[in-house]
Write an enzyme that holds these catalytic residues in place. Structure first.
Site, PDB file in Angstrom:
ATOM      1  N   ASN A 153      58.943  77.364   7.272  1.00 19.69           N
ATOM      2  CA  ASN A 153      59.669  76.309   7.090  1.00 19.69           C
ATOM      3  C   ASN A 153      58.650  75.042   6.634  1.00 19.69           C
ATOM      4  O   ASN A 153      57.428  75.396   7.388  1.00 19.69           O
ATOM      5  CB  ASN A 153      60.375  75.722   8.091  1.00 19.69           C
ATOM      6  CG  ASN A 153      61.181  74.265   8.139  1.00 19.69           C
ATOM      7  OD1 ASN A 153      61.616  74.043   6.919  1.00 19.69           O
ATOM      8  ND2 ASN A 153      61.399  73.755   8.964  1.00 19.69           N
TER       9      ASN A 153
ATOM     10  N   HIS B  88      57.797  71.111   7.025  1.00 21.59           N
ATOM     11  CA  HIS B  88      58.178  69.926   7.775  1.00 21.59           C
ATOM     12  C   HIS B  88      57.213  68.693   7.585  1.00 21.59           C
ATOM     13  O   HIS B  88      55.908  68.950   7.702  1.00 21.59           O
ATOM     14  CB  HIS B  88      58.317  70.182   9.472  1.00 21.59           C
ATOM     15  CG  HIS B  88      58.764  69.121  10.064  1.00 21.59           C
ATOM     16  ND1 HIS B  88      60.060  68.922  10.369  1.00 21.59           N
ATOM     17  CD2 HIS B  88      58.135  68.278  11.131  1.00 21.59           C
ATOM     18  CE1 HIS B  88      60.217  67.736  11.116  1.00 21.59           C
ATOM     19  NE2 HIS B  88      59.163  67.439  11.610  1.00 21.59           N
TER      20      HIS B  88
ATOM     21  N   SER C 264      53.343  69.923   7.870  1.00 23.06           N
ATOM     22  CA  SER C 264      53.124  71.263   8.617  1.00 23.06           C
ATOM     23  C   SER C 264      53.962  72.425   7.766  1.00 23.06           C
ATOM     24  O   SER C 264      55.288  72.102   7.356  1.00 23.06           O
ATOM     25  CB  SER C 264      53.520  71.155  10.210  1.00 23.06           C
ATOM     26  OG  SER C 264      53.030  69.989  10.580  1.00 23.06           O
TER      27      SER C 264
ATOM     28  N   ASP D 221      61.768  73.463  14.962  1.00 26.44           N
ATOM     29  CA  ASP D 221      60.211  73.146  14.338  1.00 26.44           C
ATOM     30  C   ASP D 221      59.324  73.531  15.573  1.00 26.44           C
ATOM     31  O   ASP D 221      58.172  72.782  15.781  1.00 26.44           O
ATOM     32  CB  ASP D 221      60.249  71.829  13.918  1.00 26.44           C
ATOM     33  CG  ASP D 221      61.139  71.322  12.876  1.00 26.44           C
ATOM     34  OD1 ASP D 221      61.733  70.264  12.868  1.00 26.44           O
ATOM     35  OD2 ASP D 221      61.107  72.252  12.237  1.00 26.44           O
TER      36      ASP D 221
HETATM   37  C1  GRF Z   1      60.774  67.916   2.680  1.00 19.86           C
HETATM   38  O1  GRF Z   1      59.883  66.777   3.340  1.00 19.86           O
HETATM   39  C2  GRF Z   1      61.033  68.825   3.661  1.00 19.86           C
HETATM   40  O2  GRF Z   1      59.996  69.185   4.549  1.00 19.86           O
HETATM   41  C3  GRF Z   1      61.993  68.093   4.676  1.00 19.86           C
HETATM   42  O3  GRF Z   1      63.047  67.380   3.833  1.00 19.86           O
HETATM   43  C4  GRF Z   1      62.338  67.312   2.381  1.00 19.86           C
HETATM   44  C5  GRF Z   1      62.899  67.933   1.329  1.00 19.86           C
HETATM   45  O4  GRF Z   1      62.349  67.406   0.189  1.00 19.86           O
HETATM   46  N1  GRF Z   1      62.795  69.047   5.361  1.00 19.86           N
HETATM   47  P1  GRF Z   1      62.746  68.020  -1.372  1.00 19.86           P
HETATM   48  O5  GRF Z   1      64.052  68.633  -1.102  1.00 19.86           O
HETATM   49  O6  GRF Z   1      61.784  69.591  -1.478  1.00 19.86           O
HETATM   50  O7  GRF Z   1      62.291  67.305  -2.375  1.00 19.86           O
END
Ligand code: GRF
Length: 197
Positions: A105, A107, A134, A143
């Site tokens: 994932n 984050h 991360s 997470d």
């Molecule tokens: C990313 O920052 C991801 O880590 C978080 O939400 C955002 C999604 O952005 N969970 P995208 O949909 O890839 O533009």
């Protein structure tokens, strides 16, 4: 080495991964994109000719039923790795158990700082001068899995959630592309992160 990506939103991280994976020397191929809602990011999969599947969360009576449908869709592709990239849904434990540790994932914070669905907002609220991005192995916590890569991102005066998130995302994308490459190339052994019980 095949990868399935799960999204909920704009899919900018997915788009970056699709771009990277279209390079002939990139060791991983994106074989499917899944979403829990009509995510704009599904358009990126279409643009790259990658099959996608939709498992609308609100169509299922329970999180577990939704998770089961997700597992059934992933089973079609049998990817070597599942990447959550902007999936704004906690996976039910059955899904994590089915795929861990071959599920990672991204984050938008420097874990273990600011876990959860509002990492960017929480960093701003905490008044920190730097946060980060991360990439972790997904476990049944929020997470809390082993950290595969992370990098600090500065918080600037006047930042709001959007400007800070947009500064974090490019870092996130670069880390994700590199981590997926290293996993596909065998430079990262995810099973080592989870010594067999
Ligand atoms: C990313 O920052 C991801 O880590 C978080 O939400 C955002 C999604 O952005 N969970 P995208 O949909 O890839 O533009």
């Amino acid at each position: 080495f095949t990868v399935a990506v799960l999204i909920s939103g704009t899919g900018s991280n997915l788009r970056a991964l699709l771009d990277a994976a279209s390079a002939p020397d990139y060791p991983a191929r994106i074989v499917a994109v899944g979403a829990d809602r009509e995510a704009e990011g599904l358009a990126h999969a279409e643009a790259f000719g990658i099959p996608s599947f939709l498992v609308p969360y609100e169509e299922y009576a329970t999180r577990e039923a939704w998770g089961q449908a997700l597992v059934e869709n992933l089973a079609v592709w049998q990817p070597d790795l599942v990447v959550l990239s902007g999936l704004m849904r906690l996976l039910p434990p059955a899904v994590v158990e089915a795929w861990a540790p071959r599920i990672i994932n991204t984050h938008p914070a420097y874990l273990p700082e600011f876990p959860g669905a509002h990492g960017v907002r929480d960093a701003l609220a905490a008044g920190v001068f730097q946060t980060g991005a991360s990439v972790i192995v997904v476990d049944t916590g929020v997470d809390t899995g082993p950290i595969l890569a992370q990098e600090r991102v500065v918080v600037l005066p006047g930042d709001d959630e959007s400007t800070l998130h947009e500064r974090i995302k490019p870092v996130e994308r670069r880390l994700l592309i590199d981590v997926v490459r290293r996993i596909a190339a065998g430079e990262i052994d995810l099973t080592a992160a989870h010594p067999s019980p």
